[in-house]
Design a protein around this motif. Structure first.
Motif, mmCIF file in Angstrom:
data_model
loop_
_atom_site.group_PDB
_atom_site.id
_atom_site.type_symbol
_atom_site.label_atom_id
_atom_site.label_comp_id
_atom_site.label_asym_id
_atom_site.label_seq_id
_atom_site.Cartn_x
_atom_site.Cartn_y
_atom_site.Cartn_z
ATOM 1 N N THR A 6 28.417 -21.003 6.437
ATOM 2 C CA THR A 6 28.657 -20.070 7.614
ATOM 3 C C THR A 6 27.241 -19.677 8.083
ATOM 4 O OG1 THR A 6 30.363 -18.888 6.283
ATOM 5 C CG2 THR A 6 29.162 -17.484 8.170
ATOM 6 N N GLY A 12 29.082 -25.357 8.917
ATOM 7 C CA GLY A 12 28.635 -24.909 7.288
ATOM 8 C C GLY A 12 30.059 -25.059 6.596
ATOM 9 N N ASN A 70 30.783 -16.706 11.786
ATOM 10 C CA ASN A 70 31.980 -16.043 11.650
ATOM 11 C C ASN A 70 32.042 -14.542 11.888
ATOM 12 O OD1 ASN A 70 33.589 -14.202 9.385
ATOM 13 N ND2 ASN A 70 33.432 -15.795 7.868
ATOM 14 N N ARG A 110 31.803 -15.362 1.221
ATOM 15 C CA ARG A 110 33.040 -15.361 0.193
ATOM 16 C C ARG A 110 33.562 -16.740 0.319
ATOM 17 N NH1 ARG A 110 36.980 -10.744 0.506
ATOM 18 N NH2 ARG A 110 37.996 -12.095 1.730
ATOM 19 N N LYS A 111 34.305 -17.334 -0.491
ATOM 20 C CA LYS A 111 34.882 -18.491 -0.577
ATOM 21 C C LYS A 111 36.362 -18.183 0.027
ATOM 22 C CE LYS A 111 34.141 -22.981 -0.497
ATOM 23 N NZ LYS A 111 33.604 -23.632 0.121
ATOM 24 N N CYS A 112 36.732 -19.107 0.936
ATOM 25 C CA CYS A 112 37.937 -19.015 1.520
ATOM 26 C C CYS A 112 39.105 -19.808 0.548
ATOM 27 C CB CYS A 112 38.384 -19.243 2.838
ATOM 28 S SG CYS A 112 37.192 -18.299 3.966
ATOM 29 N N PHE A 124 35.027 -27.362 2.235
ATOM 30 C CA PHE A 124 33.644 -27.533 2.842
ATOM 31 C C PHE A 124 32.666 -27.081 1.506
ATOM 32 C CE2 PHE A 124 35.541 -26.884 7.018
ATOM 33 C CZ PHE A 124 35.560 -28.422 7.427
ATOM 34 N N TYR A 148 41.243 -21.981 1.020
ATOM 35 C CA TYR A 148 41.923 -23.115 1.370
ATOM 36 C C TYR A 148 40.725 -24.040 1.726
ATOM 37 C CZ TYR A 148 40.386 -20.978 5.881
ATOM 38 O OH TYR A 148 39.459 -20.600 6.887
ATOM 39 N N CYS A 149 39.691 -23.844 1.613
ATOM 40 C CA CYS A 149 38.123 -24.297 1.948
ATOM 41 C C CYS A 149 37.546 -25.243 1.026
ATOM 42 C CB CYS A 149 37.311 -23.277 2.607
ATOM 43 S SG CYS A 149 35.858 -24.406 3.339
HETATM 44 S S1 SF4 Z 1 33.035 -22.599 5.249
HETATM 45 FE FE1 SF4 Z 1 34.194 -21.266 6.702
HETATM 46 S S2 SF4 Z 1 36.398 -21.593 5.725
HETATM 47 FE FE2 SF4 Z 1 34.945 -22.462 4.189
HETATM 48 S S3 SF4 Z 1 34.604 -20.829 2.936
HETATM 49 FE FE3 SF4 Z 1 33.022 -20.651 4.346
HETATM 50 S S4 SF4 Z 1 33.928 -19.171 5.987
HETATM 51 FE FE4 SF4 Z 1 35.506 -19.785 4.497
#
Ligand code: SF4
Length: 381
Positions: free
Chosen positions: A63, A61, A96, A16-18, A23, A20-21
């Motif tokens: 992940t 990544g 993760n 799942r997309k966090c 990337f 704050y991220c």
């Molecule tokens: S790369 Fe890490 S911080 Fe970003 S969405 Fe995936 S688990 Fe979350």
């Protein structure tokens, strides 16, 4: 044989997309099998005029731990076939806690992965929910305990601080818990609000409070003081190691502005002068490689000014700072002459020093890092 390189493999999938991220990653895991095939093609078609010696491999990544050990095994096989891996190689996998159990970690370890970087972020369930992480406090603890049982000695813990309304005592609980496991490495990242993230939009719409800059600086100073007392070397602004031998060798190559090779969607490569980066689109990445093309989206030649800027930006983040003699050798310009006014200001304000031909910032200076870098960059231009 060329100088050793750092090899980065971007695994662009997350459960799942966090919020704050920023990337590059996707939650469409149905693409994983084709992605692996494309990645193997990218490794295979990498042009080599001479054997390329690889010192560190880093699965980041996204992940990487969403992949099965079999899939990581296939990628490692491809790497072994193509490159010459150093005897004392460091192979890191980011994991993760919500995606691993003892069996999976044991399998990863048996593949030769010798460094695990666990995205713990916090041991507080409420904070984890606030960060929209998929794992719980218990899963974070289990991941650490199981990584040790699986055989990993070099385990790094990533933590995040400076979330809105986080008090020093709340953050202290996370630090205490992390140190209680005595990991080889701890990374403490300040929450930053990146454009084009859910968190950014939420704050802009007034639906979430913004992190407070001065609170974050206070937490940063607290972190450095605490972890240093706990026996960790503060060797990069966000990174702490139990002794030099536990520093991240892979990331240290970036901070020393060394050459690196990046494979996978959105990954960047740098050979000391040229930088290129791959498509930040998994489908386009797969399509390109399946049709016999490379996956490079763009290439740029870094001017001398750009290289100097990057050397300053990365060097000042580290404990060793900038080697002024190496700077002169590389660019043919005296570091002391070029940055004289900044060096004087830094010294006079008690933000850092030049000792043994190294320009370094102390803790006070690090809290003003961006400002000092900007001042240096103004002198380059
Ligand atoms: S790369 Fe890490 S911080 Fe970003 S969405 Fe995936 S688990 Fe979350």
């Amino acid at each position: 044989m060329s100088d050793p390189h750092a090899l980065y493999i971007h695994i662009p999938f997350c459960i799942r997309k966090c919020d704050y991220c920023d990337f590059y990653s996707s939650t469409d895991r149905a693409l994983i099998p084709d992605f692996i095939q494309a990645l193997l093609k990218e490794i295979d078609r990498f042009p080599l005029s001479q054997p390329l010696r690889i010192d560190t491999v880093y699965f980041g990544g996204g992940t990487p731990s969403v992949l099965s050990p079999g899939q990581i095994h296939a990628v490692l096989n491809g790497i072994h076939k193509k490159f010459h891996l150093a005897h004392q190689k460091e192979i890191t996998l980011e994991a993760n806690p919500g995606t691993v159990n003892l069996e999976k970690l044991t399998d990863f370890y048996s593949l030769g992965i010798n460094r695990l970087s666990l995205g713990i972020q916090s041991f507080d369930d409420e904070k984890l929910i606030g960060l929209s992480r998929i794992h719980t406090r218990q899963q974070a603890v289990d991941a650490i305990v199981n990584s040790r049982r699986a055989g990993f000695e070099n385990v790094g813990i990533d933590l995040m601080y400076g979330v809105p309304n986080e008090s020093t005592s709340m953050w202290q609980s996370d630090l205490n818990r992390a140190v209680s496991f005595s990991p080889a490495h701890i990374s403490c990242y300040m929450l930053t609000v990146e454009p084009f993230t859910v968190l950014h939009d939420r704050i802009a719409a007034g639906r979430a409070p913004a992190p407070c800059g001065s609170d974050q600086i206070q937490l940063f100073e607290h972190t450095v003081a605490f972890l240093t007392r706990a026996g960790y070397e503060h060797y990069e602004i966000s990174n702490f190691a139990k002794g030099k031998e536990n520093r991240s060798r892979h990331n240290s190559a970036y901070w020393r502005h060394k050459a690196y090779l990046g494979l996978g969607p959105s990954a960047h490569s740098f050979d000391g002068r040229n930088r290129s980066w791959n498509h930040s689109d998994i489908s386009l990445y797969i399509e390109s490689l399946f049709s016999g093309k490379d996956a490079v989206a763009e290439t740029e030649v870094l001017s001398s000014s750009q290289q100097m800027t990057e050397t300053v930006m990365t060097g000042l983040r580290t404990k060793e700072g900038i080697d002024t003699l190496a700077f002169k050798n590389r660019f043919g310009v005296s570091f002391l002459n070029l940055f004289g006014p900044v060096i004087t200001r830094v010294r006079d304000n008690g933000y850092g020093t030049i000792t043994n031909n190294r320009f370094t910032l102390n803790l006070k200076g690090q809290t003003r890092l961006n400002h000092i870098v900007r001042e240096c960059v103004d002198l380059i231009d």
